[in-house]
Design an enzyme around this catalytic site. Structure first.
Site, short mmCIF file in Angstrom:
data_model
loop_
_atom_site.label_atom_id
_atom_site.label_comp_id
_atom_site.label_asym_id
_atom_site.label_seq_id
_atom_site.Cartn_x
_atom_site.Cartn_y
_atom_site.Cartn_z
N ILE A 202 73.73 31.58 56.25
CA ILE A 202 74.14 32.49 57.04
C ILE A 202 74.35 33.68 57.21
CG2 ILE A 202 75.43 32.43 58.96
CD1 ILE A 202 75.51 29.17 58.73
N GLY A 203 74.50 35.45 56.53
CA GLY A 203 74.94 36.24 56.62
C GLY A 203 74.50 36.87 55.43
N GLY A 206 74.74 44.45 55.29
CA GLY A 206 73.74 45.22 55.32
C GLY A 206 73.92 46.14 56.45
N ASP A 233 71.34 35.88 60.35
CA ASP A 233 71.94 36.97 61.08
C ASP A 233 72.18 37.08 62.47
OD1 ASP A 233 73.40 38.78 58.55
OD2 ASP A 233 73.74 39.83 60.95
N ASP A 274 78.42 32.23 54.97
CA ASP A 274 78.92 33.96 54.70
C ASP A 274 78.23 34.18 55.29
OD1 ASP A 274 80.12 35.62 53.25
OD2 ASP A 274 77.88 36.27 52.14
N HIS A 277 82.58 34.46 58.94
CA HIS A 277 83.80 33.73 58.48
C HIS A 277 85.26 33.58 59.26
CE1 HIS A 277 82.05 34.26 54.42
NE2 HIS A 277 81.81 36.35 55.13
#
Ligand SMILES: C[S@@+](CC[C@H](N)C(=O)[O-])C[C@H]1O[C@@H](n2cnc3c(N)ncnc32)[C@H](O)[C@@H]1O
Length: 388
Positions: A202-203, A206, A233, A274, A277
């Protein structure tokens, strides 16, 4: 010519460890030309940068069952270090690497074993000269040309660099400056390098750019030569799609969407959060996705510092509360011991407890191992009070 889909690539990787006839059946079913192209793309992706003073061509020739005419590719090695490729042959190729196509599949996608005798022929093409005044130039040219060929061969033979180096190369933030995570990843995942894996992160990074970021997806692709890597994303990142990497667009806080992609692409061997958060998102994603992690797999949560940060839904206190990622990990420590409670603890009721088999917590980073955590616990006849 269409590239191979993720399913087809996984089928080929699976066949790479099988018997010759099964491997050939898979190659023929997928199409020799499509398999050859995938192999060439993979070699170029993995190859070390070459250090050459001028452009050199290196040829590849694939033969084998049912291949009437050898399939030819040219690797064009540039002085800037990058390698381009095209289908065909080159009259100026300094070496031609000859392979049975199935053997190249095994060398690129097979499970790494002890070194074996070479499965390829390597034919140098030296320029002939009868002019002694050119001998030095020709010798130098041969030496540089070896660098070009070695760079191409590194895309077949070289072991992946360590994760710290890959993180730096591809501009992930998992090593250096902000975080020092890669040695922990190395410790937990190093033994899985040559496994066939499905990884979900996840994540992607950029920001809004369709083709920007993706550092960690590239890092995983290079580190795990037999894995397929899914990145999700909130932004469209489809410009980063490439062999063994697929991007998915969606919100990690949307349970229906997460369930949909997990049903389509899971179960996963590794899931890494990631993403935003934001503590609520982290807990929400875990509550949906842990179920879609394979037994024996690992769920990773990064950046747990946000547990102490109200801007991310954390607590402005030294002891993080239950609605934070650190709070989740603390709850899972109890879950790990669910059989010692002799009553169902809160977490057990969610069905996670019997599947949490290990927890490894580092600063800002947690690894949650999924397994069968049922062995009866400490028996009732063991006294429930200290003996002295
Ligand atoms: C730290 S970056 C990821 C870096 C990348 N994993 C790496 O190591 O190279 C965090 C990413 O999470 C994405 N993100 C933020 N909120 C999200 C959400 N609700 N759902 C999914 N992704 C989200 C951001 O767009 C950003 O690309």
């Amino acid at each position: 010519m269409d590239g191979l889909s993720l399913d087809e690539i996984e089928r080929l990787i699976g066949a790479a460890d099988g018997r010759d006839d099964d491997l050939w059946k898979t190659i023929s079913g997928l199409g020799v030309a499509r398999v050859a192209r995938l192999l060439v793309e993979e070699i170029v992706f993995r190859a070390d940068p070459a250090n050459v003073h001028r452009t050199f061509d290196v040829g590849l020739e694939l033969t084998g069952e049912g291949i009437a005419e050898p399939v030819g590719y040219v690797f064009r090695v540039r002085p800037e270090g990058q390698i381009e490729f095209f289908e065909g042959t080159s009259a100026t190729a300094v070496h031609v690497i000859s392979y049975d196509c199935a053997d190249l599949v095994r060398d690129v996608f097979g499970h790494a074993r002890t070194p074996r005798p070479s499965r390829r022929a390597l034919r140098p093409r030296f320029e002939e000269s009868h002019d002694p005044s050119r001998d030095r130039d020709l010798l130098e040219s041969v030496l540089y040309s070896q660098r070009a060929t070695t760079a191409v061969l590194s895309g077949i033979d070289a072991a992946p660099p360590d994760l710290g180096e890959l993180s730096t190369r591809y501009l992930s933030d998992k090593w250096g400056g902000l975080h020092w995570f890669t040695p922990h990843y190395e410790r937990h995942f190093g033994g899985l390098r040559h496994e066939r894996l499905r990884i979900l992160e996840i994540g992607i990074g950029g920001f809004e750019g369709r083709s920007t970021g993706g550092g960690s997806l590239l890092m995983w692709r290079r580190y795990f030569p037999r894995a397929v890597v899914f990145g999700m994303d909130i932004f469209d990142k489809s410009g980063l799609d490439q062999p063994r990497i697929k991007t998915l667009r969606g919100d990690q806080n949307n349970a229906d969407w997460l369930t949909g992609i997990a049903r389509e692409y899971g179960p996963f061997d590794i899931i890494i959060d990631d993403g935003s958060h934001i503590n609520e998102h982290v807990l929400h994603s875990f509550s949906v996705l842990f179920e879609h992690l394979r037994t024996g797999g690992t769920y990773v949560i990064e950046d747990m510092w946000t547990s102490y940060c109200p801007g991310y839904g954390g607590d402005d206190a030294a002891v993080a509360g239950p609605s934070t990622s650190v709070g989740l990990v603390k709850k899972l420590v109890d879950a790990l011991h669910h059989e010692e409670h002799h009553v169902a603890a809160g977490v057990a009721a969610e069905g996670v407890a019997s599947k949490v088999a290990g927890l490894h917590v580092y600063r800002n980073l947690a690894f949650i191992d999924k397994g069968i955590n049922i062995d009866g616990g400490i028996p009732r006849f063991i006294p429930r009070r200290g003996l002295v």
